[in-house]
Design a protein around this motif. Sequence first.
Motif, PDB file in Angstrom:
ATOM      1  N   ASN A  31       5.322  -6.567   5.492  1.00  0.00           N
ATOM      2  CA  ASN A  31       3.867  -6.717   5.413  1.00  0.00           C
ATOM      3  C   ASN A  31       3.178  -5.394   5.136  1.00  0.00           C
ATOM      4  OD1 ASN A  31       4.337  -9.365   6.325  1.00  0.00           O
ATOM      5  ND2 ASN A  31       4.219  -8.694   8.444  1.00  0.00           N
ATOM      6  N   MET A  32       2.181  -5.438   4.291  1.00  0.00           N
ATOM      7  CA  MET A  32       1.323  -4.278   4.060  1.00  0.00           C
ATOM      8  C   MET A  32      -0.129  -4.730   3.990  1.00  0.00           C
ATOM      9  SD  MET A  32       3.549  -1.821   1.535  1.00  0.00           S
ATOM     10  CE  MET A  32       2.603  -0.347   1.953  1.00  0.00           C
ATOM     11  N   PHE A  33      -1.016  -3.832   4.400  1.00  0.00           N
ATOM     12  CA  PHE A  33      -2.429  -4.177   4.573  1.00  0.00           C
ATOM     13  C   PHE A  33      -3.329  -3.083   4.009  1.00  0.00           C
ATOM     14  CE2 PHE A  33      -1.363  -7.336   7.863  1.00  0.00           C
ATOM     15  CZ  PHE A  33      -0.159  -6.844   8.353  1.00  0.00           C
ATOM     16  N   TRP A  34      -4.499  -3.494   3.563  1.00  0.00           N
ATOM     17  CA  TRP A  34      -5.581  -2.554   3.268  1.00  0.00           C
ATOM     18  C   TRP A  34      -6.806  -2.952   4.094  1.00  0.00           C
ATOM     19  CZ3 TRP A  34      -5.714   2.076   1.271  1.00  0.00           C
ATOM     20  CH2 TRP A  34      -4.734   2.474   0.343  1.00  0.00           C
ATOM     21  N   TYR A  35      -7.311  -1.974   4.844  1.00  0.00           N
ATOM     22  CA  TYR A  35      -8.527  -2.144   5.630  1.00  0.00           C
ATOM     23  C   TYR A  35      -9.555  -1.118   5.155  1.00  0.00           C
ATOM     24  CZ  TYR A  35      -5.850  -4.703   9.238  1.00  0.00           C
ATOM     25  OH  TYR A  35      -5.083  -5.613   9.929  1.00  0.00           O
ATOM     26  N   ARG A  36     -10.819  -1.450   5.378  1.00  0.00           N
ATOM     27  CA  ARG A  36     -11.845  -0.417   5.282  1.00  0.00           C
ATOM     28  C   ARG A  36     -12.503  -0.268   6.639  1.00  0.00           C
ATOM     29  NH1 ARG A  36     -16.945  -1.521   1.406  1.00  0.00           N
ATOM     30  NH2 ARG A  36     -17.904   0.011   2.800  1.00  0.00           N
ATOM     31  N   GLN A  37     -12.856   0.980   6.948  1.00  0.00           N
ATOM     32  CA  GLN A  37     -13.428   1.294   8.248  1.00  0.00           C
ATOM     33  C   GLN A  37     -14.806   1.889   8.057  1.00  0.00           C
ATOM     34  OE1 GLN A  37     -11.284   4.244  10.546  1.00  0.00           O
ATOM     35  NE2 GLN A  37     -12.389   3.749  12.425  1.00  0.00           N
ATOM     36  N   ASP A  38     -15.804   1.282   8.675  1.00  0.00           N
ATOM     37  CA  ASP A  38     -17.178   1.754   8.601  1.00  0.00           C
ATOM     38  C   ASP A  38     -17.745   1.855  10.011  1.00  0.00           C
ATOM     39  OD1 ASP A  38     -16.910  -0.391   6.002  1.00  0.00           O
ATOM     40  OD2 ASP A  38     -17.662   1.629   5.583  1.00  0.00           O
ATOM     41  N   PRO A  39     -18.594   2.845  10.265  1.00  0.00           N
ATOM     42  CA  PRO A  39     -19.148   3.029  11.616  1.00  0.00           C
ATOM     43  C   PRO A  39     -19.825   1.759  12.123  1.00  0.00           C
ATOM     44  CG  PRO A  39     -19.659   4.904  10.220  1.00  0.00           C
ATOM     45  CD  PRO A  39     -19.037   3.874   9.325  1.00  0.00           C
ATOM     46  N   GLY A  40     -19.466   1.370  13.339  1.00  0.00           N
ATOM     47  CA  GLY A  40     -20.077   0.205  13.960  1.00  0.00           C
ATOM     48  C   GLY A  40     -19.505  -1.131  13.524  1.00  0.00           C
ATOM     49  N   TYR A  87       2.588 -10.045   2.153  1.00  0.00           N
ATOM     50  CA  TYR A  87       3.716 -10.318   3.034  1.00  0.00           C
ATOM     51  C   TYR A  87       5.041 -10.293   2.285  1.00  0.00           C
ATOM     52  CZ  TYR A  87       2.544 -14.936   1.209  1.00  0.00           C
ATOM     53  OH  TYR A  87       2.232 -15.975   0.390  1.00  0.00           O
ATOM     54  N   ASP A  88       4.994  -9.966   0.997  1.00  0.00           N
ATOM     55  CA  ASP A  88       6.229  -9.851   0.224  1.00  0.00           C
ATOM     56  C   ASP A  88       5.857  -9.264  -1.129  1.00  0.00           C
ATOM     57  OD1 ASP A  88       9.072 -12.151  -0.226  1.00  0.00           O
ATOM     58  OD2 ASP A  88       8.870  -9.988  -0.533  1.00  0.00           O
ATOM     59  N   LYS A 126       8.462  -3.261  -2.908  1.00  0.00           N
ATOM     60  CA  LYS A 126       8.267  -3.532  -1.484  1.00  0.00           C
ATOM     61  C   LYS A 126       7.588  -2.367  -0.770  1.00  0.00           C
ATOM     62  CE  LYS A 126      10.791  -5.478   2.424  1.00  0.00           C
ATOM     63  NZ  LYS A 126      12.122  -5.905   2.930  1.00  0.00           N
ATOM     64  N   GLU A 127       7.888  -1.155  -1.173  1.00  0.00           N
ATOM     65  CA  GLU A 127       7.378  -0.002  -0.435  1.00  0.00           C
ATOM     66  C   GLU A 127       5.965   0.439  -0.851  1.00  0.00           C
ATOM     67  OE1 GLU A 127       9.892  -0.025  -2.531  1.00  0.00           O
ATOM     68  OE2 GLU A 127       9.859   1.714  -3.890  1.00  0.00           O
ATOM     69  N   ARG A 128       5.423  -0.137  -1.911  1.00  0.00           N
ATOM     70  CA  ARG A 128       4.161   0.367  -2.452  1.00  0.00           C
ATOM     71  C   ARG A 128       3.126  -0.741  -2.549  1.00  0.00           C
ATOM     72  NH1 ARG A 128       3.158   4.983  -5.474  1.00  0.00           N
ATOM     73  NH2 ARG A 128       5.409   5.394  -5.441  1.00  0.00           N
ATOM     74  N   PHE A 129       1.919  -0.423  -2.075  1.00  0.00           N
ATOM     75  CA  PHE A 129       0.816  -1.394  -2.083  1.00  0.00           C
ATOM     76  C   PHE A 129      -0.426  -0.658  -2.562  1.00  0.00           C
ATOM     77  CE2 PHE A 129      -1.073  -5.269  -1.444  1.00  0.00           C
ATOM     78  CZ  PHE A 129      -1.877  -5.437  -0.328  1.00  0.00           C
ATOM     79  N   SER A 130      -0.964  -1.108  -3.680  1.00  0.00           N
ATOM     80  CA  SER A 130      -2.093  -0.417  -4.303  1.00  0.00           C
ATOM     81  C   SER A 130      -3.364  -1.225  -4.135  1.00  0.00           C
ATOM     82  CB  SER A 130      -1.815  -0.196  -5.787  1.00  0.00           C
ATOM     83  OG  SER A 130      -0.611   0.523  -5.958  1.00  0.00           O
ATOM     84  N   LEU A 131      -4.442  -0.525  -3.865  1.00  0.00           N
ATOM     85  CA  LEU A 131      -5.776  -1.134  -3.797  1.00  0.00           C
ATOM     86  C   LEU A 131      -6.560  -0.667  -5.020  1.00  0.00           C
ATOM     87  CD1 LEU A 131      -7.858  -2.780  -2.085  1.00  0.00           C
ATOM     88  CD2 LEU A 131      -8.611  -0.565  -1.173  1.00  0.00           C
ATOM     89  N   ILE A 132      -7.196  -1.609  -5.711  1.00  0.00           N
ATOM     90  CA  ILE A 132      -7.906  -1.296  -6.943  1.00  0.00           C
ATOM     91  C   ILE A 132      -9.358  -1.696  -6.791  1.00  0.00           C
ATOM     92  CG2 ILE A 132      -7.993  -1.705  -9.433  1.00  0.00           C
ATOM     93  CD1 ILE A 132      -4.940  -2.730  -8.908  1.00  0.00           C
TER      94      ILE A 132
END
Lengths: 111, 113
Positions: free
Chosen positions: A31-40, A50-51, A71-77
């Motif tokens: 499994n690999m994930f992309w999150y964004r984090q913003d204050p609050g 997942y694959d 499997k080892e690489r996950f790109s966000l565009i």
Amino acid sequence: DVKVTQSSRYLVKRTGEKVFLECVQDMDHENMFWYRQDPGLGLRLIYFSYDVKMKEKGDIPEGYSVSREKKERFSLILESASTNQTSMYLCASSQQGAEAFFGQGTRLTVV
Amino acid sequence: AQSVTQLDSQVPVFEEAPVELRCNYSSSVSVYLFWYVQYPNQGLQLLLKYLSGSTLVESINGFEAEFNKSQTSFHLRKPSVHISDTAEYFCAVNRGSNYKLTFGKGTLLTVNP
């Protein structure tokens, strides 16, 4: 130790540019994930995979796409960067049902 | 759907005081629960986790959390905090075999001298 590496710590891009954020993990996690984090707002899931070649939308996929050819690489565009996509982006990987391991994050500024 | 609520966005305390950071989750099935910590300008690090077994889990730096199924809570506690514990703490839930890890909005713990 598990290592999740994000290609850049800081990025500055112009509105309308196509932006690629790269993430590599070295523990053969499914499994690999992309999150964004913003204050609050905490961490919000953009996409996860997942694959190889498999992906699912998270909570806020609009304006983003992903690619997982290996499997080892996950790109966000970001197809066409906008100022409201200025944020901290966090990549993570995990085995199914276990804890996630995070990269150091990429702080993206869109001007 | 699963969700996580962290009841306090900020918790200021004095050094050596006890602290509790609250976390409640909603899920109709069994869950795995996690606490992560984020120090300034760093990524998230796992603090502790509950997967099964004993409902009280501990970390190496003195934090502990108790899984309470009836109250759907997983509060984080430390009997005596240090200034170095100043960080943002995130509670997260994973619904067993579900891949998706859902986070709360975080609690900023500030330890003052």
